[in-house]
Motif scaffolding. Structure first.
Motif, short mmCIF file in Angstrom:
data_model
loop_
_atom_site.label_atom_id
_atom_site.label_comp_id
_atom_site.label_asym_id
_atom_site.label_seq_id
_atom_site.Cartn_x
_atom_site.Cartn_y
_atom_site.Cartn_z
N LYS A 130 0.84 -1.20 0.00
CA LYS A 130 0.00 0.00 0.00
C LYS A 130 0.87 1.25 0.00
CE LYS A 130 -3.73 2.37 2.47
NZ LYS A 130 -4.65 2.33 3.63
N ASN A 131 0.66 2.11 -0.98
CA ASN A 131 1.34 3.40 -1.04
C ASN A 131 0.51 4.42 -0.26
OD1 ASN A 131 2.73 5.72 -1.66
ND2 ASN A 131 2.12 5.78 -3.81
N ARG A 132 1.08 4.93 0.82
CA ARG A 132 0.34 5.85 1.68
C ARG A 132 0.43 7.31 1.23
NH1 ARG A 132 2.50 5.05 7.54
NH2 ARG A 132 4.51 4.99 6.46
N ASN A 133 1.24 7.58 0.22
CA ASN A 133 1.45 8.96 -0.22
C ASN A 133 0.34 9.39 -1.18
OD1 ASN A 133 4.35 9.52 0.85
ND2 ASN A 133 4.51 7.53 -0.17
N THR A 134 -0.26 10.52 -0.87
CA THR A 134 -1.33 11.05 -1.73
C THR A 134 -0.80 11.89 -2.89
OG1 THR A 134 -1.56 12.96 -0.25
CG2 THR A 134 -2.98 11.03 0.17
N ASP A 135 0.50 12.22 -2.86
CA ASP A 135 1.07 13.08 -3.90
C ASP A 135 2.32 12.49 -4.54
OD1 ASP A 135 2.54 13.25 -1.60
OD2 ASP A 135 2.93 15.40 -1.75
N LYS A 136 2.64 11.24 -4.25
CA LYS A 136 3.86 10.63 -4.78
C LYS A 136 3.59 9.19 -5.20
CE LYS A 136 6.78 13.22 -1.55
NZ LYS A 136 5.63 13.80 -0.79
N GLY A 137 4.07 8.81 -6.37
CA GLY A 137 4.06 7.42 -6.78
C GLY A 137 5.31 6.71 -6.27
N VAL A 138 5.32 5.40 -6.37
CA VAL A 138 6.43 4.60 -5.85
C VAL A 138 6.93 3.65 -6.94
CG1 VAL A 138 7.18 2.94 -4.09
CG2 VAL A 138 5.50 4.69 -3.51
N TYR A 139 8.25 3.68 -7.16
CA TYR A 139 8.90 2.71 -8.04
C TYR A 139 9.55 1.64 -7.17
CZ TYR A 139 8.44 6.01 -11.94
OH TYR A 139 7.95 6.85 -12.91
N TYR A 140 9.14 0.39 -7.35
CA TYR A 140 9.70 -0.72 -6.60
C TYR A 140 10.79 -1.41 -7.42
CZ TYR A 140 5.65 -0.48 -3.43
OH TYR A 140 4.69 -0.08 -2.53
N ASP A 141 11.92 -1.69 -6.79
CA ASP A 141 12.90 -2.59 -7.38
C ASP A 141 12.41 -4.03 -7.23
OD1 ASP A 141 14.40 -0.41 -8.00
OD2 ASP A 141 16.06 -0.85 -6.65
N THR A 142 13.23 -4.98 -7.64
CA THR A 142 12.86 -6.38 -7.47
C THR A 142 12.56 -6.69 -6.01
OG1 THR A 142 14.24 -7.03 -9.35
CG2 THR A 142 13.63 -8.76 -7.80
N ILE A 143 11.42 -7.31 -5.76
CA ILE A 143 11.00 -7.66 -4.40
C ILE A 143 11.41 -9.09 -4.11
CG2 ILE A 143 9.03 -8.00 -2.87
CD1 ILE A 143 7.59 -5.78 -4.33
N ASN A 144 12.15 -9.28 -3.03
CA ASN A 144 12.59 -10.61 -2.60
C ASN A 144 11.86 -10.99 -1.31
OD1 ASN A 144 15.01 -11.18 -4.49
ND2 ASN A 144 15.43 -9.13 -3.71
N TYR A 154 10.72 7.34 -4.95
CA TYR A 154 9.46 8.08 -4.94
C TYR A 154 9.44 9.07 -6.11
CZ TYR A 154 9.28 6.17 -0.26
OH TYR A 154 9.27 5.31 0.80
N LYS A 155 8.31 9.11 -6.81
CA LYS A 155 8.14 9.98 -7.96
C LYS A 155 7.66 11.34 -7.48
CE LYS A 155 5.79 10.41 -12.41
NZ LYS A 155 4.80 9.82 -13.34
N GLN A 156 8.57 12.31 -7.48
CA GLN A 156 8.22 13.68 -7.15
C GLN A 156 7.63 14.36 -8.39
OE1 GLN A 156 8.43 14.49 -4.09
NE2 GLN A 156 9.97 13.14 -3.19
N PRO A 157 7.06 15.55 -8.25
CA PRO A 157 6.48 16.22 -9.42
C PRO A 157 7.48 16.43 -10.55
CG PRO A 157 5.71 17.26 -7.41
CD PRO A 157 6.74 16.24 -6.99
N LEU A 158 8.76 16.69 -10.23
CA LEU A 158 9.75 17.01 -11.27
C LEU A 158 10.92 16.04 -11.31
CD1 LEU A 158 9.91 20.90 -10.84
CD2 LEU A 158 8.57 19.59 -12.50
#
Length: 305
Positions: free
Chosen positions: A65-79, A143-147
């Motif tokens: 679950k991404n709790r950020n309302t203004d940021k997306g999340v890039y995940y690396d490989t999950i182990n 985390y994907k910031q606006p810029l």
């Protein structure tokens, strides 16, 4: 000469700047994703099941679950690493899974499901009302910031899973971070070994915590060490495999000619004139029985020359 007006001017200027800086930092600072194990079904522990799954299959459902309302999340490989805990001080690795990198949108949730098939675990010994497992997750997120995209933040979380007598987890369990504790344990070994333990249980517990953190990767706060007990077992089983399948080596021919003869490796008796090294190799056949034999662990044993 004392000039109180300058102090008042500095206080008036600096305090608002500090307050604004703290507020900006709180607004920019991202919240780490929450990780849950919502389902964990051990079909071998079910007394009566009509499931099509194999008896040794374990099914799991991972929620992110991404709790950020203004940021997306890039995940690396999950182990994901899974462990069976027959008692308080023992953890047996039973399987692992990996998931490819992906992107998760703002305030979104996603699920990753899968199966593992543990081998060498005697489920018949698990007669208690609850059976303990453990899962550990290791990955890195950006985390994907606006810029721009942020730097990578390592995410290391885990939790114990209590499975009931029906082979189910019941309620979901949140995976929590132990990275801070693992980093702390780097500096505890010398003091732990030098200290005269007042309680054997406390000493064993602390040493096991250090042993687990020692095997974690450096990115997770560990030393990237090797579990030498597992390494030694694998090495001695390699020698046992060479004798069992008569690998083309001089010492293997000699052992089969003078000790095994017309018997089989699993039935030969250990006489007193056998060297301690060969005795140790042949005695490891009990370990082989515990993990289910050659057929359950090697699809084509003769191909591993």
């Amino acid at each position: 000469m004392y000039k109180p007006q300058k102090r008042d001017f500095c206080t008036t200027c600096i305090m608002p700047l500090i307050t604004i800086g703290v507020l900006l930092w709180l607004l920019i600072k991202p919240s780490i994703p929450k990780c849950y194990i919502e389902e964990f079904d051990v079909f071998a522990l079910r007394e009566n099941t009509n499931s099509t799954h194999l008896n040794n299959t374990i099914y799991y459902n991972l929620k992110l679950k991404n709790r950020n309302t203004d940021k997306g999340v890039y995940y690396d490989t999950i182990n994901l690493n899974f462990y069976y805990k027959p008692n308080e001080y023992t953890s047996l690795a039973i399987g692992n899974s990996t998931f490819t990198p992906f992107y998760q949108g703002k305030y979104k949730s996603t699920h990753r499901v899968g199966n593992i098939e543990p081998r060498g675990v005697r489920w018949g010994n698990a007669t208690a009302s609850t059976v303990m497992f453990r899962v550990e997750l290791v990955t890195a997120v950006r985390y994907k910031q606006p810029l721009w995209k942020s730097k990578r933040h390592h995410l290391v979380v885990g939790a114990d899973l209590r499975v009931n007598d029906k082979g189910s987890l019941g309620n979901g369990v949140r995976l929590r971070s132990n990275a801070q504790r693992n980093r702390k344990n780097r500096f505890q070994l010398i003091g732990l070994l030098a200290e005269k333990p007042s309680s054997s249980k406390r000493y064993i517990d602390e040493f096991n915590v250090f042993a687990i953190s020692f095997q974690l990767p450096k990115a997770a706060g560990g030393w990237n060490g090797i579990d030498m007990r597992v390494w030694n077992k694998a090495a001695i089983l390699k020698l046992l495999w060479a004798i069992a399948f008569k690998q083309d080596k001089l010492w293997v021919r000699w052992v089969n000619a003078y000790y095994i003869k017309r018997s089989t490796l699993m039935e030969v008796n250990l006489s007193n004139n056998i060297s301690w090294m060969l005795r140790k190799i042949i005695a490891s056949r009990r370990l082989l029985e515990d993990i289910g034999g050659w057929d359950n662990n090697i699809s084509n044993s003769r191909s591993l020359a």
